[in-house]
Design a protein around this motif. Sequence first.
Motif, mmCIF file in Angstrom:
data_model
loop_
_atom_site.group_PDB
_atom_site.id
_atom_site.type_symbol
_atom_site.label_atom_id
_atom_site.label_comp_id
_atom_site.label_asym_id
_atom_site.label_seq_id
_atom_site.Cartn_x
_atom_site.Cartn_y
_atom_site.Cartn_z
ATOM 1 N N TYR A 39 -5.767 -25.820 54.409
ATOM 2 C CA TYR A 39 -6.585 -26.249 55.545
ATOM 3 C C TYR A 39 -7.833 -25.385 55.563
ATOM 4 C CZ TYR A 39 -5.003 -22.254 58.363
ATOM 5 O OH TYR A 39 -4.752 -21.000 58.843
ATOM 6 N N ARG A 40 -8.882 -25.931 56.124
ATOM 7 C CA ARG A 40 -10.167 -25.244 56.151
ATOM 8 C C ARG A 40 -10.322 -24.511 57.467
ATOM 9 N NH1 ARG A 40 -15.204 -27.547 57.734
ATOM 10 N NH2 ARG A 40 -16.801 -26.049 57.285
ATOM 11 N N HIS A 41 -10.666 -23.220 57.379
ATOM 12 C CA HIS A 41 -10.959 -22.455 58.593
ATOM 13 C C HIS A 41 -12.262 -22.970 59.205
ATOM 14 C CE1 HIS A 41 -7.917 -19.358 58.451
ATOM 15 N NE2 HIS A 41 -8.137 -19.206 57.158
ATOM 16 N N HIS A 42 -12.322 -22.951 60.516
ATOM 17 C CA HIS A 42 -13.528 -23.379 61.223
ATOM 18 C C HIS A 42 -14.109 -22.212 62.002
ATOM 19 C CE1 HIS A 42 -11.725 -27.271 60.397
ATOM 20 N NE2 HIS A 42 -12.932 -27.767 60.549
ATOM 21 N N PRO A 95 -11.291 -21.724 51.259
ATOM 22 C CA PRO A 95 -11.976 -22.691 50.382
ATOM 23 C C PRO A 95 -10.951 -23.302 49.421
ATOM 24 C CG PRO A 95 -12.653 -20.425 49.877
ATOM 25 C CD PRO A 95 -11.737 -20.361 51.049
ATOM 26 N N THR A 96 -10.799 -24.584 49.470
ATOM 27 C CA THR A 96 -9.671 -25.273 48.849
ATOM 28 C C THR A 96 -9.476 -24.955 47.361
ATOM 29 O OG1 THR A 96 -10.000 -27.038 50.448
ATOM 30 C CG2 THR A 96 -8.563 -27.517 48.600
#
Length: 145
Positions: A39-42, A95-96
Motif C-alpha cells: 500500500y502507498r503511504h499518503h 514505493p511499490t
Amino acid sequence: MFKSILAAFDGSEGSEAALSKAAELAILCGAELTVLTMYRHHSVLEGSMYVTNADQPDDVDAIMSNHAKATAERGAALARQAGCEKIRAFVKGGPTARTIVGFAKEHDNDLIVMGSRGLGSIEGYLLGSVSHKVTSLAQCPVLLV
C-alpha cells in the motif's frame, strides 16, 4: 528448483492469475509461498483530500493498511484453496516496485511472480509500470503472468 517464491498480490485479476501460477510452482517445487501486498503511504496533505467513511478511521494510511491486510489474507486463502500449504502473508507500505524487490532480497526469495498489469493507472498500459520496474531492479528471476 525454487525454495522461496514471492507473489506480489494487489487483488486485481492479473495478480490473481499470478498468485495461482505461484501456488502451482510452490506445490511443484515444495517451496514456501510468500504473498506480499503493498500500500502507498499518503502525506498529511494527500490524506486531507480523501473523503472517508464515518465509521472508519480518518487516517488514510490506516485505511489503506487495513485494506492491504484484508487483500493479503484473501491472497493467502486463495493459495490455500489451490493446495499450497507453506504460505506466509505480509503487508508493506512504500514505493511499490522498490519495496517488492527489497523484500525479495531481504527474505531470500528466489523467484518473484506478479501480474504484468495490476490496479495501476493507464501509464503502464502495455506492461505495467510496477512490473516493468521490478524486472529491471530484481536480482532474482521474475515471472510475469
